[in-house]
Design an enzyme around this catalytic site. Structure first.
Site, PDB file in Angstrom:
ATOM      1  N   LEU A  30       0.818  -1.205   0.000  1.00 56.44           N
ATOM      2  CA  LEU A  30       0.000   0.000   0.000  1.00 56.44           C
ATOM      3  C   LEU A  30       0.857   1.261   0.000  1.00 56.44           C
ATOM      4  O   LEU A  30       1.724   1.444   0.866  1.00 56.44           O
ATOM      5  CB  LEU A  30      -0.920   0.005   1.230  1.00 56.44           C
ATOM      6  N   ASP A  31       0.632   2.120  -0.982  1.00 58.17           N
ATOM      7  CA  ASP A  31       1.318   3.423  -1.097  1.00 58.17           C
ATOM      8  C   ASP A  31       2.834   3.316  -1.113  1.00 58.17           C
ATOM      9  O   ASP A  31       3.524   4.193  -0.594  1.00 58.17           O
ATOM     10  CB  ASP A  31       0.874   4.365   0.024  1.00 58.17           C
ATOM     11  N   GLU A  32       3.374   2.274  -1.693  1.00 58.69           N
ATOM     12  CA  GLU A  32       4.823   2.127  -1.723  1.00 58.69           C
ATOM     13  C   GLU A  32       5.386   1.951  -3.125  1.00 58.69           C
ATOM     14  O   GLU A  32       6.557   1.630  -3.283  1.00 58.69           O
ATOM     15  CB  GLU A  32       5.258   0.956  -0.829  1.00 58.69           C
TER      16      GLU A  32
END
Length: 71
Positions: A15-17
């Site tokens: 997530l969000d990486e």
């Protein structure tokens, strides 16, 4: 002074990486109402997304490992 920001990035399994394509922030202060902050956040998100999409579609973004190279 406070800031509101947005990031456009490629999606991966975390997530969000994913590798970042574009980021931006704008300044806000205590005079902003909740609605004004919401609009400001949406505006910065739209700008970041449109600039990121333009660069990706123009083939100016390349992923190298977990990083992006932007021309």
């Amino acid at each position: 002074m406070k800031i509101i920001g947005a990031t456009a990035h490629f999606v991966n399994n975390d997530l969000d990486e994913g590798p970042i394509i574009m980021q931006d922030v704008i300044n806000v202060d205590h005079t902003y109402t909740a609605d004004e902050m919401m609009r400001a956040g949406r505006d910065v998100e739209k700008n970041v997304l449109s600039r990121a999409l333009y660069r990706v579609l123009a083939q100016r973004v390349f992923v190298y490992g977990n990083r992006t190279v932007i021309f």
